[in-house]
Design an enzyme around this catalytic site. Structure first.
Site, PDB file in Angstrom:
ATOM      1  N   THR A 122       0.821  -1.097   0.113  1.00  0.00           N
ATOM      2  CA  THR A 122      -0.053  -0.006   0.121  1.00  0.00           C
ATOM      3  C   THR A 122       1.060   1.349  -0.126  1.00  0.00           C
ATOM      4  O   THR A 122       1.660   1.425   0.966  1.00  0.00           O
ATOM      5  CB  THR A 122      -0.986  -0.018   1.147  1.00  0.00           C
ATOM      6  OG1 THR A 122      -1.720  -1.024   1.081  1.00  0.00           O
ATOM      7  CG2 THR A 122      -1.955   1.187   1.357  1.00  0.00           C
ATOM      8  N   GLU A 151      -3.403  -4.633  -2.705  1.00  0.00           N
ATOM      9  CA  GLU A 151      -4.004  -5.757  -2.353  1.00  0.00           C
ATOM     10  C   GLU A 151      -5.018  -5.531  -1.339  1.00  0.00           C
ATOM     11  O   GLU A 151      -4.600  -4.406  -0.594  1.00  0.00           O
ATOM     12  CB  GLU A 151      -2.719  -6.534  -1.615  1.00  0.00           C
ATOM     13  CG  GLU A 151      -3.143  -8.106  -1.210  1.00  0.00           C
ATOM     14  CD  GLU A 151      -3.829  -8.907  -2.255  1.00  0.00           C
ATOM     15  OE1 GLU A 151      -3.584  -9.018  -3.370  1.00  0.00           O
ATOM     16  OE2 GLU A 151      -5.240  -9.036  -1.937  1.00  0.00           O
ATOM     17  N   LEU A 153      -6.728  -8.134   0.320  1.00  0.00           N
ATOM     18  CA  LEU A 153      -7.030  -9.155   1.330  1.00  0.00           C
ATOM     19  C   LEU A 153      -7.138  -8.794   2.651  1.00  0.00           C
ATOM     20  O   LEU A 153      -6.424  -7.775   3.025  1.00  0.00           O
ATOM     21  CB  LEU A 153      -5.989 -10.443   0.839  1.00  0.00           C
ATOM     22  CG  LEU A 153      -4.385  -9.976   1.503  1.00  0.00           C
ATOM     23  CD1 LEU A 153      -4.284 -10.369   2.976  1.00  0.00           C
ATOM     24  CD2 LEU A 153      -3.687 -10.956   0.662  1.00  0.00           C
ATOM     25  N   LYS A 207      -6.782   2.356  -3.068  1.00  0.00           N
ATOM     26  CA  LYS A 207      -6.646   1.460  -1.907  1.00  0.00           C
ATOM     27  C   LYS A 207      -6.784   2.197  -0.594  1.00  0.00           C
ATOM     28  O   LYS A 207      -7.509   1.847   0.452  1.00  0.00           O
ATOM     29  CB  LYS A 207      -5.287   0.837  -1.996  1.00  0.00           C
ATOM     30  CG  LYS A 207      -4.500   0.076  -0.606  1.00  0.00           C
ATOM     31  CD  LYS A 207      -5.138  -1.102  -0.390  1.00  0.00           C
ATOM     32  CE  LYS A 207      -5.012  -1.453   1.029  1.00  0.00           C
ATOM     33  NZ  LYS A 207      -5.637  -2.840   1.282  1.00  0.00           N
ATOM     34  N   ASN A 211      -9.715   1.753   2.547  1.00  0.00           N
ATOM     35  CA  ASN A 211      -9.283   1.495   3.670  1.00  0.00           C
ATOM     36  C   ASN A 211     -10.009   2.909   4.810  1.00  0.00           C
ATOM     37  O   ASN A 211     -10.288   2.685   5.495  1.00  0.00           O
ATOM     38  CB  ASN A 211      -7.945   1.447   4.190  1.00  0.00           C
ATOM     39  CG  ASN A 211      -7.430   0.106   3.911  1.00  0.00           C
ATOM     40  OD1 ASN A 211      -8.288  -0.988   3.395  1.00  0.00           O
ATOM     41  ND2 ASN A 211      -6.147  -0.424   4.104  1.00  0.00           N
ATOM     42  N   ALA A 255     -20.109  -2.581  16.314  1.00  0.00           N
ATOM     43  CA  ALA A 255     -19.329  -1.570  17.200  1.00  0.00           C
ATOM     44  C   ALA A 255     -18.444  -2.301  18.065  1.00  0.00           C
ATOM     45  O   ALA A 255     -18.667  -3.591  18.221  1.00  0.00           O
ATOM     46  CB  ALA A 255     -20.407  -0.941  18.230  1.00  0.00           C
ATOM     47  N   CYS A 263      -3.105  -2.296   8.691  1.00  0.00           N
ATOM     48  CA  CYS A 263      -3.439  -1.445   7.860  1.00  0.00           C
ATOM     49  C   CYS A 263      -4.157  -0.111   8.163  1.00  0.00           C
ATOM     50  O   CYS A 263      -3.725   0.858   7.792  1.00  0.00           O
ATOM     51  CB  CYS A 263      -4.281  -2.395   6.940  1.00  0.00           C
ATOM     52  SG  CYS A 263      -3.554  -3.603   6.114  1.00  0.00           S
ATOM     53  N   LYS A 266      -2.386   2.787  10.102  1.00  0.00           N
ATOM     54  CA  LYS A 266      -1.359   3.455   9.281  1.00  0.00           C
ATOM     55  C   LYS A 266      -1.809   4.243   8.057  1.00  0.00           C
ATOM     56  O   LYS A 266      -1.267   5.133   7.773  1.00  0.00           O
ATOM     57  CB  LYS A 266       0.019   2.569   9.074  1.00  0.00           C
ATOM     58  CG  LYS A 266      -0.322   1.595   8.014  1.00  0.00           C
ATOM     59  CD  LYS A 266       1.165   0.866   7.563  1.00  0.00           C
ATOM     60  CE  LYS A 266       0.632  -0.165   6.506  1.00  0.00           C
ATOM     61  NZ  LYS A 266       0.372   0.085   5.121  1.00  0.00           N
ATOM     62  N   LYS A 324      -7.821  -8.897  15.296  1.00  0.00           N
ATOM     63  CA  LYS A 324      -8.957  -9.514  15.114  1.00  0.00           C
ATOM     64  C   LYS A 324      -8.760 -11.091  15.232  1.00  0.00           C
ATOM     65  O   LYS A 324      -7.540 -11.384  15.192  1.00  0.00           O
ATOM     66  CB  LYS A 324      -9.489  -9.302  13.910  1.00  0.00           C
ATOM     67  CG  LYS A 324      -8.477  -9.535  12.763  1.00  0.00           C
ATOM     68  CD  LYS A 324      -9.313  -9.351  11.387  1.00  0.00           C
ATOM     69  CE  LYS A 324      -8.398  -9.512  10.083  1.00  0.00           C
ATOM     70  NZ  LYS A 324      -9.285  -9.082   8.797  1.00  0.00           N
TER      71      LYS A 324
END
Ligand code: NAD
Length: 434
Positions: A122, A151, A153, A207, A211, A255, A263, A266, A324
């Site tokens: 990125t 990308e 993914l 990208k 995001n 929530a 990702c 930043k 996650k």
């Protein structure tokens, strides 16, 4: 086709293995000897579901190999992908492009024949232009094109995302590069994946816009959750009520404690900086960055209130440390702020995570007590806090919790439990936005 993948991290390793699975001959390059040695022994240096089978299957089939020798890997390939890290640059928040530019120089020295050099990392708008200038400077005679192929993914579902993406975005300035990229992704034509061809600058911006939009959606529902708490509304019902509107969509409306990961944090900051630099500030994203940072910190206050206003001397079991589930990635995880905040307020932290503990040990205070499982973590705890919604935490035995815990506080920062169920089991339940 022959492909070299520079950087064998979460993106490079998955992309390289998937391209090999498409039938291409792929060589992955990394500067870290231990990583390459492990891969050559059949060991996977990260946790990503299904990656071991995919990597080793293609390795045994002779389509996937690993090396630290970039020059040898790049020689004679049709395309070389740059999939190195682009972390936040210290001091100013811009993306640190030093790894990308170093890779570009090394690639330039090694290319033979026509080669498409592709940025998969990125990178801010204009980076592919700079990569082209670097390669041209090092190799005035070089026969090459530079393309952008961001990308999309998601860690935890990376293989499926790569093989069945919503779309593939390719930024290229010439037909030769477009043809190579089309050929590389040909297997995806079978399932009619849209391939969006754009200019390189547009591709780079897509990208960041993607995001930033997703981070905004999460932050929006998080603030609505706070309003729900004050007004007695239920954020899960609000999310369903708005998400069924096709213009809004159901995803990214859960929530929680604030977004984290390798990702969104930043990339939102980098977009803010790029936009300021070009004199077109993205004030919504600036606010999202601020709100999210505050939110991660404010979770400690929420836990403190659930513990009758004081954490001093209390024992808190923290379930889930990664940003996650289904990854071992701890980068910018909300748990980093939460665990440190709990320690600062005098709590003892007993933590568990199915995959994140080795990395957590490097990032968190050594005061944290790591436990073998959720029930070991809750033993003698005053409070249980669910920070990451791993499946193993979704069906805890509340009778067992009652017998093991010394307190009766459950703080569910991912809304995975039903309030009535937890209350009936004799616990004081705090969730998000309901
Ligand atoms: P990562 O840190 O897991 O992997 C990067 C790898 O590159 C490291 O193993 C590092 O040793 C290697 N490297 C650095 N310089 C090198 C060089 N000159 N030659 C060879 N190897 C080199 O990072 P990641 O999570 O895979 O992210 C890579 C890029 O992809 C970033 O720009 C990121 O923003 C982007 N991205 C990441 C994700 C994700 O979910 N992780 C998703 C989409 C895009």
């Amino acid at each position: 086709m022959k492909v070299a993948m520079i950087g064998a991290g979460y993106v490079g390793l998955v992309s390289g293995a998937c391209f090999a699975d498409f039938g291409h001959e792929v060589i992955c390059v990394d500067t870290i000897d231990a990583k390459i040695d492990a891969l050559n022994r059949g060991e996977i240096p990260i946790y990503e579901p299904g990656l071991d089978v995919l990597v080793n299957g293609n390795r045994f089939a002779g389509r996937l190999s690993f090396t630290t020798n970039l020059a040898a890997a790049v020689k004679g390939v049709d395309a070389v992908f740059i999939a190195v890290g682009t972390p936040t640059r210290r001091g100013d928040g811009h993306a640190d492009l030093s790894y990308v530019y170093t890779a570009a120089e090394d690639i330039a020295k090694a290319i033979t024949g026509y080669t498409v050099i592709v940025t998969k990392s990125t990178v801010p708008v204009g980076t592919a232009d700079e990569v082209e200038a670097i390669v041209r400077r090092v190799r005035p005679d070089g026969d090459f094109s530079v393309a952008s192929n961001p990308e999309f993914l998601r860690e935890g579902a990376a293989i499926d995302d790569f093989k069945r993406p919503d779309r593939v975005v390719v930024g290229a300035e010439d037909n030769r590069a477009r043809e190579v990229m089309r050929a590389l992704y040909r297997p995806l034509f079978l399932n009619e994946t849209p391939i969006v061809f754009t200019s390189r600058r547009t591709s780079e911006l897509i990208k960041y816009a993607a995001n930033a939009f997703l981070a905004t959606k999460i932050t929006f529902i998080n603030e609505i959750a706070d309003l729900c708490e004050k007004t007695g509304a239920n954020v899960q019902d609000v999310a369903r009520g708005i998400g069924l509107d096709g213009r809004i969509g159901k995803k990214f409306l859960n929530a929680g404690p604030g977004y984290g990961g390798s990702c969104f944090p930043k990339d939102t900051i980098a977009l803010v900086r790029t936009a300021q630099q070009f004199g077109a500030p993205v004030r919504i994203v600036e606010t999202v960055v601020e709100v999210n940072a505050d939110r991660k910190k404010s979770m400690v206050g929420k836990i403190e209130s659930a513990c009758d206003g004081s954490l001093d001397g209390k024992t808190v079991a923290v379930l889930g440390l990664t940003f996650k589930p289904e990854t071992d990635d701890m980068r910018d995880a909300p748990s980093l702020d939460i665990v440190q905040g709990l320690l600062d307020k005098g709590a003892t932290v007993r933590a568990h995570d199915p995959q994140g503990m080795p990395e957590a040990k490097l990032l968190l205070s050594n005061q944290v007590i790591y436990c073998d499982g959720p029930y070991a973590a809750v033993t003698d705890a005053d409070a249980l806090v669910i920070v990451t919604e791993w499946n193993v935490y979704r069906a805890l035995d509340f009778d067992k919790l009652r017998s093991l815990m010394s307190g009766r506080v459950v703080v569910d920062l991912r809304n995975i439990y039903d309030s009535d169920h937890v209350a009936q089991a004799g616990f004081k339940y705090t969730a998000i936005g309901r």
